[in-house]
Structure formats: C-alpha cells, structure tokens
Write an enzyme that holds these catalytic residues in place. Structure first.
Site, short mmCIF file in Angstrom:
data_model
loop_
_atom_site.label_atom_id
_atom_site.label_comp_id
_atom_site.label_asym_id
_atom_site.label_seq_id
_atom_site.Cartn_x
_atom_site.Cartn_y
_atom_site.Cartn_z
N HIS A 18 0.83 -1.21 0.00
CA HIS A 18 0.00 0.00 0.00
C HIS A 18 0.86 1.26 0.00
CE1 HIS A 18 -3.30 2.50 2.18
NE2 HIS A 18 -3.63 2.38 0.91
N HIS A 60 -1.98 11.23 -2.15
CA HIS A 60 -3.27 10.67 -1.73
C HIS A 60 -4.31 11.74 -1.51
CE1 HIS A 60 -6.30 9.26 1.18
NE2 HIS A 60 -6.19 8.11 0.51
#
Length: 251
Positions: A18, A60
């Site tokens: 991730h 992000h």
C-alpha cells in the site's frame, strides 16, 4: 442461454504494498517503493492525480499539508511548484527532502525492475473524468508493449469512465468502501476486471458473485494476520497491506 462471463487473464501477485511500503516510509514516494521492494514485494499501490498543468503525480490527499511542506489544494498548483515540495520530512528526519514523484518516475522504477503496479486514480474533486483520461493515457504510453499493464482503480466511476475512454485495453477495478446501490451494475458497465473492497465487506456469497461475473476480488487495507487468513479462505485474489514488515509476499 447466455454464456457465463470469463475472467480476464490475471498476472498480478496476490500481495500488494500500500502506497509503496505502508507506513514505514513516506507514502507515495520513491523511497517507499524502494523499501517495499526490499521487503520482497513485487506489486505496489499508488495514488495519482493531476497538477494544474496536467502532469500526473503521486499524492493521496486533495490537499498538501498532511504529507508535504505545501499548503492548499494540490491540483491548483503547477508541477513546477509541486516538484519543489518536501514530501518526506513529515514522516521522519531521515526522509527529509524526498520529492513528490510523477507517475512517470514511478513507472520507470517499476519497469526497470519488472514490478507490477495498481494505480488508484485519485482526482481532485471536480476533475474526475479528466484525471481518469490523462492517467490512463499516460499509463498506456509508459507500459506500451509490456505484457502486464498496470491495474487502474478508483472510487470514482467518472474517473474509471475516463480511463475506459482513453485506454480501453487497460484493466480497471472499482473501489468500494460500502456496497452502495448499483455498484455491481456500475462495475459491469465500466468493464471492470476487479472489485477492490474494504476487506470487511467480503463474504462467501459476494466473492462467488464477483467471480461468477468474471471479475477478481481484491481487498484493502489488510494489516492483521487473522484478516489475511480469512480472506484466503474466502478465495479472494489480492490483498493490499501496509504491513510489508509482517506479511511475506512469497506466501
């Protein structure tokens, strides 16, 4: 009688790191992907959005302040400004000075080392379709001629629609944090190869339904051994994890 949908070829590893290396390095930086690789991972997840002048880069959040030295909405700034920000000091002093990578920076790293990539299209609000189009076009260009292209995923159907329009041959996956009404029909309309769920949503019936439709079942973000074993038992196809230090991707 209609034919049963056939699953698209799936060449991706089961384990996916991730944002590069989870929380062990500053997320979505080349330092994180290098660290994930040092732990044996061969597939990575990243988040891609557009600068004001249309450069796909990794970040992000919609805003800059959590993970960079900048302030405000990232998509409002030109790449010449974003490229000067410190994207590592927030995490640790040893990573101070780490830069925001472009998607091309990460692609070069992955292609040089035969790594696989899951690109989450993370558009600035209001730029969903354009971001999907530009990211997909760039991915198709960078991976041209390669046997295994990146997997493009998004929570935003408009972004996936843009990706489908720009590069229909690239595999797509619908991200879900809940089983909202119409999700299955949306995934089918977008020609998705995968459903990527919050891991707690999966059960035997849902896995069977997704597989019967010719799609793969992936999970985020799995950081506990019990959850990984449960997902294996359900027959899911991929696990996105922060715990590159806990899970061996060889398993």
């Amino acid at each position: 009688m209609s034919a049963k949908p056939r699953a698209q070829p799936w060449a991706y590893p089961r384990w996916i790191a991730h944002r590069g290396a989870g929380k062990l390095a500053p997320e979505n930086t080349l330092a994180a992907f290098r660290l994930g690789a040092q732990h044996g991972y061969r597939m990575f997840e990243c988040d891609a959005k557009l600068s004001a002048d249309g450069v796909p880069f990794l970040l992000h959040d919609a805003t800059l302040q959590r993970t960079t030295s900048g302030q405000g909405v990232a998509g409002d700034l030109a790449w010449s400004v974003l490229s000067q920000l410190d994207a590592g000091a927030w995490h640790s002093r040893s990573h101070a000075g780490e830069a925001l990578p472009t998607l091309e920076n990460l692609a070069r790293f992955c292609l040089a080392n035969d790594y696989f990539l899951n690109i989450e299209i993370k558009p600035t609000p209001g730029a969903e379709r354009r971001t999907g189009e530009v990211v997909a076009h760039e991915a198709a260009r960078l991976w041209a001629g390669r046997a295994v292209p990146p997997l493009l995923t998004s929570f935003q159907p408009d972004a996936l629609a843009g990706a489908m329009h720009a590069a229909p041959a690239l595999p797509r996956g619908l991200l879900l944090d809940s089983l909202r009404e119409g999700w299955f029909e949306t995934a089918q309309a977008l020609g998705c190869a995968a459903i990527v769920c919050n891991f707690s949503l999966w059960n035997e019936e849902l896995v069977r339904r997704v597989h019967a439709a010719g799609m793969r079942a992936l999970s985020y973000t799995v950081n506990d051994e019990w959850a990984a074993q449960w997902l294996f038992a359900l027959g899911t196809d991929g696990i996105i994890t922060d715990r590159v230090d806990l899970f061996s991707p060889a398993n």
